[in-house]
Design an enzyme around this catalytic site. Structure first.
Site, PDB file in Angstrom:
ATOM      1  CG  HIS A  21       0.730  -2.138   2.979  1.00 14.09           C
ATOM      2  ND1 HIS A  21       0.198  -0.925   3.352  1.00 14.09           N
ATOM      3  CD2 HIS A  21       0.263  -2.369   1.714  1.00 14.09           C
ATOM      4  CE1 HIS A  21      -0.546  -0.447   2.367  1.00 14.09           C
ATOM      5  NE2 HIS A  21      -0.534  -1.308   1.369  1.00 14.09           N
ATOM      6  CE  LYS A 166      -6.285   0.294  -3.089  1.00 13.53           C
ATOM      7  NZ  LYS A 166      -6.035   0.130  -4.537  1.00 13.53           N
ATOM      8  CE  LYS A 168      -4.636  -2.621  -1.009  1.00 11.07           C
ATOM      9  NZ  LYS A 168      -4.978  -3.282  -2.274  1.00 11.07           N
ATOM     10  CG  ASP A 197      -8.233  -3.190  -3.375  1.00  7.37           C
ATOM     11  OD1 ASP A 197      -8.984  -4.093  -3.802  1.00  7.37           O
ATOM     12  OD2 ASP A 197      -7.093  -2.982  -3.834  1.00  7.37           O
ATOM     13  CD  GLU A 223      -8.681  -1.196  -6.012  1.00 10.91           C
ATOM     14  OE1 GLU A 223      -8.721  -0.057  -5.477  1.00 10.91           O
ATOM     15  OE2 GLU A 223      -7.627  -1.703  -6.425  1.00 10.91           O
ATOM     16  CG  ASP A 248      -6.639  -3.738  -9.107  1.00  8.92           C
ATOM     17  OD1 ASP A 248      -5.996  -3.764 -10.173  1.00  8.92           O
ATOM     18  OD2 ASP A 248      -6.083  -3.654  -7.996  1.00  8.92           O
ATOM     19  CE  LYS A 272      -3.137  -1.944  -9.311  1.00  8.34           C
ATOM     20  NZ  LYS A 272      -3.481  -2.967  -8.332  1.00  8.34           N
ATOM     21  CD  GLU A 326      -3.762   2.070  -6.219  1.00 12.62           C
ATOM     22  OE1 GLU A 326      -4.627   2.046  -5.324  1.00 12.62           O
ATOM     23  OE2 GLU A 326      -3.445   1.067  -6.884  1.00 12.62           O
TER      24      GLU A 326
HETATM   25  C1  MUC Z   1      -4.055  -3.173  -5.270  1.00 12.17           C
HETATM   26  O1  MUC Z   1      -4.615  -4.250  -5.319  1.00 12.17           O
HETATM   27  O2  MUC Z   1      -4.722  -2.199  -5.546  1.00 12.17           O
HETATM   28  C2  MUC Z   1      -2.482  -0.699  -4.281  1.00 12.17           C
HETATM   29  C3  MUC Z   1      -2.381  -0.079  -3.078  1.00 12.17           C
HETATM   30  C4  MUC Z   1      -2.038  -1.050  -2.137  1.00 12.17           C
HETATM   31  O3  MUC Z   1      -1.861  -0.900  -0.948  1.00 12.17           O
HETATM   32  O4  MUC Z   1      -1.955  -2.247  -2.761  1.00 12.17           O
HETATM   33  C5  MUC Z   1      -2.078  -2.045  -4.132  1.00 12.17           C
HETATM   34  C6  MUC Z   1      -2.592  -3.119  -4.978  1.00 12.17           C
HETATM   35 MG    MG Z   2      -6.550  -3.322  -5.954  1.00 14.25          MG
END
Ligand code: MUC
Ligand code: MG
Length: 372
Positions: A21, A166, A168, A197, A223, A248, A272, A326
């Site tokens: 991941h 989402k 990354k 994000d 994000e 976030d 969170k 999420e």
């Molecule tokens: C984040 O920063 O949002 C949420 C989904 C993911 O893959 O990491 C998290 C943390």
């Molecule tokens: Mg995040």
């Protein structure tokens, strides 16, 4: 007579992920959870979880520090205290221990689970009652490979597992990241919403360039593009672009939420339980955001089933989550330590039923994955 808190045990549990991941600050092949088992004098056990991402890559608490700080400092503040007044216990932790929001969240979860079991009520009921029992859940694409991500998204859509994605980004140069995102959005078209994000990866000038291109590509939410402390920069970006910003790391608790709202932030907050020190703290932030007209999103620190269930009980009490949730953490892990996994279907997840969190441990699995 009130039952008192007898013992608090913490365990580090390492579970492998289904694939690497890749985030802007780390790549995860394994998730480490701190599992809390809190036992009261009436024989009731409460479960909690404190989990972060990538050791110290995400924030100042690591799994090892969460465990050590609970064992050394926080558990002794609770042991011997009446177990059934959560407000008093929460205030006691706040008064004697600064920070450590993930550790506090794990303990508050265990206290709520025990109290719910004692009263025969779910955690959502203890928090005033669930307004929804099925919550939408998106999936995060972070394999590091565009074609694999497209394939993964198509599978999840076909299974009716997840309807939004989402991505990354932030580990690669802006142009490469934008190409990657645009290719995924083009492949999915109107079938799914796509968000990104950055996990604080850009500076403001890079963000202006990158967000303009992402907006043109049809991305629906950006994000945490810039560092957490740069509230003024995030407000400027929110005002500059049509595409909304999701705060976030910038918004840990209600205090941050107030600063952003007063500063003129528009957009949304990622909630969170780990950032806000537990369910009560995160709901304080959520209620403040609602009053300020800021949208809500049920966020994860990639917790396993216990932390995910705790979060779901909190999100279920909210009137609206404009950006869904999420809460897919357990699906990223190859295995689980609970007897009955959460039920994911129809692009979402069911709020667990039964007293407390509605979650029971699988003792064999727990023993197998607990760090020795
Ligand atoms: C984040 O920063 O949002 C949420 C989904 C993911 O893959 O990491 C998290 C943390
Ligand atoms: Mg995040």
């Amino acid at each position: 007579m009130s039952p008192v808190i007898d013992t608090i045990e913490t365990l580090l549990v390492d579970l492998p992920t289904i694939r690497p991941h890749q985030l802007s600050m780390t790549t995860m092949a394994c998730q480490t959870m701190v599992i809390v088992r809190l036992r009261d004098s009436d024989g009731i056990e409460g479960l909690g979880e404190g989990t972060t991402i990538g050791g110290l890559a995400y924030g100042p608490e690591s799994p090892e520090s969460i465990k050590r700080n609970i064992d050394t400092y926080l558990a002794p503040l609770l042991i011997g205290q009446p177990a059934d007044n959560l407000n008093v216990l929460r205030a006691r932790l706040a008064r004697h221990a600064r920070g450590n929001s993930i550790a506090k969240s794990a303990l508050e979860t265990a206290l709520l689970d025990a109290q719910g079991k004692r009263l025969g009520r779910s955690v959502a009921e203890l928090l005033g009652g669930a307004r929804q029992t099925h919550l939408p859940v998106l999936w995060t694409l972070a394999s590091g490979d565009t074609a694999k991500d497209i394939d993964e998204a198509c599978q999840r859509l076909k299974q009716r597992r997840h309807g939004d994605f989402k991505l990354k980004i932030g580990a690669n140069p802006v142009e490469a990241d934008v190409r990657h995102v645009a290719a995924i959005k083009e492949a999915l078209g109107d079938r799914a919403g796509v968000r990104v994000d950055l996990n604080q990866a850009w500076n403001e000038a890079t963000a202006v360039r990158g967000i303009a291109a992402l907006q043109d590509a049809g991305i629906e939410l950006i994000e945490q593009p810039i560092p957490a402390r740069e509230h003024a920069g995030l407000i400027r970006l929110a005002n500059r672009f049509r595409v909304p910003m999701l705060a976030d790391e910038a918004v840990q608790d209600a205090r941050d939420g107030l600063d952003l709202a007063v500063g003129g932030f528009s957009g949304a907050f990622a909630l969170k339980i780990a950032k806000s020190g537990g369910l009560q703290g995160v709901l304080e932030l959520a209620h403040l955001a609602q009053t300020a007209g800021i949208g809500l999103y049920g966020g994860t620190l990639l917790e396993g089933t216990i932390g995910t269930a705790a979060s779901l009980h909190a999100w279920a009490t909210l009137p609206e989550l404009a950006w869904g949730t999420e809460m897919f953490g357990p699906l990223l892990l190859k295995d689980d330590i609970v007897a009955e996994p959460l039920a994911y279907r129809d692009f979402g997840v069911a709020l667990p039923t039964g007293p407390g969190l509605g979650i029971a441990l699988d003792e064999d699995k727990l023993a197998h994955y607990a760090r020795r």
